[in-house]
Design an enzyme around this catalytic site. Sequence first.
Site, short mmCIF file in Angstrom:
data_model
loop_
_atom_site.label_atom_id
_atom_site.label_comp_id
_atom_site.label_asym_id
_atom_site.label_seq_id
_atom_site.Cartn_x
_atom_site.Cartn_y
_atom_site.Cartn_z
N GLU A 270 0.92 -1.26 -0.03
CA GLU A 270 0.14 -0.21 0.08
C GLU A 270 0.96 1.50 0.08
O GLU A 270 0.78 2.14 1.01
CB GLU A 270 -1.05 0.12 1.20
CG GLU A 270 -2.00 -1.28 0.95
CD GLU A 270 -3.06 -1.40 1.93
OE1 GLU A 270 -2.81 -1.22 2.99
OE2 GLU A 270 -4.14 -1.80 1.65
N GLU B 73 -4.03 -10.67 0.26
CA GLU B 73 -4.82 -10.84 1.37
C GLU B 73 -6.24 -10.90 0.92
O GLU B 73 -6.83 -10.83 -0.05
CB GLU B 73 -4.85 -9.22 2.20
CG GLU B 73 -3.58 -9.03 2.46
CD GLU B 73 -3.38 -7.34 2.98
OE1 GLU B 73 -4.29 -6.98 3.67
OE2 GLU B 73 -2.31 -6.85 3.04
C1 GAL Z 1 -5.08 -4.12 3.74
C2 GAL Z 1 -3.63 -3.92 4.50
C3 GAL Z 1 -3.14 -4.47 5.81
C4 GAL Z 1 -4.39 -4.32 6.85
C5 GAL Z 1 -5.53 -4.79 6.25
C6 GAL Z 1 -6.81 -4.79 7.22
O1 GAL Z 1 -5.55 -3.35 3.19
O2 GAL Z 1 -2.69 -4.21 3.43
O3 GAL Z 1 -1.96 -3.92 6.13
O4 GAL Z 1 -4.44 -3.01 7.30
O5 GAL Z 1 -5.88 -4.03 5.37
O6 GAL Z 1 -6.53 -5.42 8.44
#
Ligand code: GAL
Length: 999
Positions: free
Chosen positions: A427, A503
């Site tokens: 990010e 993620e």
């Molecule tokens: C994503 C980010 C993570 C964390 C997650 C939410 O966008 O890359 O670091 O913030 O969201 O828990």
Amino acid sequence: MSFSEADRNVSSFEPGAGRLKPRAGSASSARSIPLDGYWTFHLAPRLREMSDGFESPDFDDSAWATLRVPGSWQMEGLRGPDGTLRERGQAQWGRPAYTNVIYPFPIDPPHPPDANPTGEYRRAFEVDRPGAASWVLRFEGVDSHFTVWLNGMELGWGTGSRLPTEFDVTQVLREGPNVLAVRVHQWSAASYLEDQDMWWISGIFRSVSLLERPVGAIGDHFVQADFDHEAGEGILRVETDVPAVVDIPELGVTGLPAGESLRIPGVGPWSAETPRLYAGVLTSEGESIELRIGFRTVRVVDGLITVNGSPVRFRGVNRHEWHPETGRTLDPETMLADVLLMKQHNINAVRTSHYPPDSRFLDLCDEYGLWVIDECDLETHGFVQVGWDRNPSADPRWRPAYLDRVERMVERDKNHPSVIMWSMGNECGVGDNLRAMAEWARSRDSTRLIHYEGDYDSSYVDVYSRMYVDIGELELIGKGADERTVDAQADAHRRALPVILCEYAHAMGNGPGGLAEYEELFDRYSRLHGGFVWEWIDHGILQRATEGPNAGQLFYAYGGDFGEVVHDRNFIADGLVFPDRTPSPGLLEYKAAIAPVVLSIDNDSTLTVRSRFDHIDTSGLVFAWLLEEDGAELGGGTVEVPPVPPRGTARVRLDDTIAELARDAAGEIVLTVHASQAKERDGVPAGHEIAFTQRILAEARQQETGSTEGLPVVVSQGGYRLGDAEFDSDGRLVMLGELPVLGPRLDLWRAPTDNDLAWLGQAKAWRDLGLDRLEHRTARVQPGDGELVVETVSMAAGREAGMRTQMIWSASPEGDLQLRLHLSPVGRFDTGLAALIHDSGRVKRGTVPRLGIRMGLPGGEATLEWYGLGPGENYRDSRMAARLGRHRATVAELQTPYVHPQENGNRGAVRSAEISWQTGERVSITAPSGVDVSLRPWTSEALDAARHTTDLVPDGKLWLNLDIAHYGLGSAACGPDAWPAHRLYPHTCSLLVRLAQVR
Ligand code: GAL
């Protein structure tokens, strides 16, 4: 150093000064003197208050405190000198602060704020015989900006918290006593590059050591160990900056000169499933270095990620480094615990979100077998708040810092076979500095893939990576039919790349739900290489409650608990394991969802075994069956399964005795088949179950429930009697035999989960409809022929949406009280906020968290035994880990202690249950078609109001919820809501339950 020099350095775009070139860490024969331990320490609240002359060996630090290195001053200061937790607010050195995206200081790059906590560290040490060699001072990690002096001489300064920094101290080191001084600033220009979603804590948080570098020592080495899967040969080449030779006794390699390539036949390849390491030694004139060589080749072939010629699937997690008492300083036992927990829960991959971990963790990944995406220490997400204006990623002044970070990661970790991808960071928006990092990494190391999720058109990465994708879109991506942009060429390029979800499935609080649907798509589309659940651990901080009835008890703090001005509450508690590394129900669910063998029992009593292994067959597993009638064992045995090749399928006929045993039984017949580890392997012990499946072979035959005649309803003073049950004049059950109860009432509310509470979650709409504050109007109480009919209409003040509840009570002479429950919606649920809440573009209909009833039972210590899904909690979109059987748990064990209290503890498909109190009382519950059961010592309202586990106090009753259905869990805290099939809309429904006091 003057104030103005320090001020200039902390505002510099440069990554540091006076440092040595980055290189690989190594286990060397040369001397390494650890400098960990207690250092003297002083914390200045601002740069302007730094101690004058503290770097001088003669400086008087006798009044200073001591602080443990490695450690973070904010975490260390939470404890008193005797190690006991101080009261919150009494922390000795600042406090931890949590923000996700937002910078906790003004966006004024490259300047840090004036309030810049500055830790001053001093340590004396002795060295003998420093003469014949060079010496290097190595810091494994200092958060965030630090300057170093040895014997009063400034060596330089560094940034890049989670990366090593080395200084040459040859000229300054003395025989005998030396004094090292380090000044660490919490904030600097580099802080703009370290905006990861985690606690802001500072200090020398990884080890410090002094390294002897003898004449002729190896400056750097790069082990390139490929595997030619067609020839079955390893191809080894070790690069060094000085002449050296390689020996690998096990492979008969002796004296291979560095820089030369050698093909080695008969080599076992390295993979996460076969973490074969060969011990080697690299020897130069000055030292010898231990090598742990894993032969493997990573390539994209025809749009698929392959290792050693086979496509790979990631069953991954995002791992931050966290310990509830020491923060990001982890001891080796904790790192090993993480690896073993992962291996034992079928996890095969880790993304080191969002920085390179302590390198000992990577040693463990090499040894036990985990694929690693090694991610650079880089995130600038906070610039999103200002429309990415002045984002460092796109500003050339920051390029040296970006390149410095990627170089230090790659150089440090290049010899780990487990690392198969370099990730540029997380990010950071877009910008050419990221592209430059990728180009540098590719030119330095062509043996690994490049990852950065934020490269939307994937122009400089090797994988198309996404976060929190909805299954609808994922299916399109799987098919290569995802969204088109204006750039047809970029689309074609992206669609040809392999895909990972770096993620997905946000594990915050109760959840994630809906994992099965992802796995199904990963199985179906080869382009989809799996994903990495967000995230591994809840970053709770251990604290002691100072007030309330639970004063003195421990709980886990989250954002806002340390008085932060800006913070993101409990968004920091979103892991698969609790802060103390106890697996959460979410981890057990993930284990079941990603099982490397998928078992299914077909109608004709054949077992299908589908392997999801990429490199090994199933010969390391043993299979067994268990047949149960209403949860009682009828028989069991082993199943002979021939070795199933990687990604292959086998069908096996099950033992005929199963059908024979099943034929004679009258109850519900359930067959379970499970696969477990035959012998200990890579941290997974022998006998450890890795997969199971169940099938109901026969439903229970209708059982005679005794007499069909119901007992008459007796109208008594102020109420009614049915057998030994008593009802008040509103028809509410008040006595069940001799037990006083608060009879069942409609319940549509649950203490919202973190997913429910999300921005696009349902809780706002539910609260707006008043589902948390229903009022109940008795519409009819009618004693009839052997039945008491009670009708209630429930809705909230000022609202018209609710339910009509009809309860038809009857009693058998045996003492069973039977309830036939009918629910039907009244009014509209699609008004107010419900009409606004996102429902994936479908017709917005208004949803409810649960459809069921709640009753109050006497309080006290009690145990639940049930035949239904268990042993852990389960919800409609999170029940792959649950098995149908007999289970038992105390009321305390039924509660899942989410860091932020919320709905938990449901056990689904319960056919029968018994609550037994320590006092000897017992109540039985029977629901032939199954019911969701939860039993707690506090109400849902109390659970909803609680902010921490220690806010929960038993209220003197046990609250029993019997539900027909729940809203799914989903992943809306950061991602999609429950999938459409798991949403719950108000509808007409019924339930039959029998209650009895057991005597
Ligand atoms: C994503 C980010 C993570 C964390 C997650 C939410 O966008 O890359 O670091 O913030 O969201 O828990």
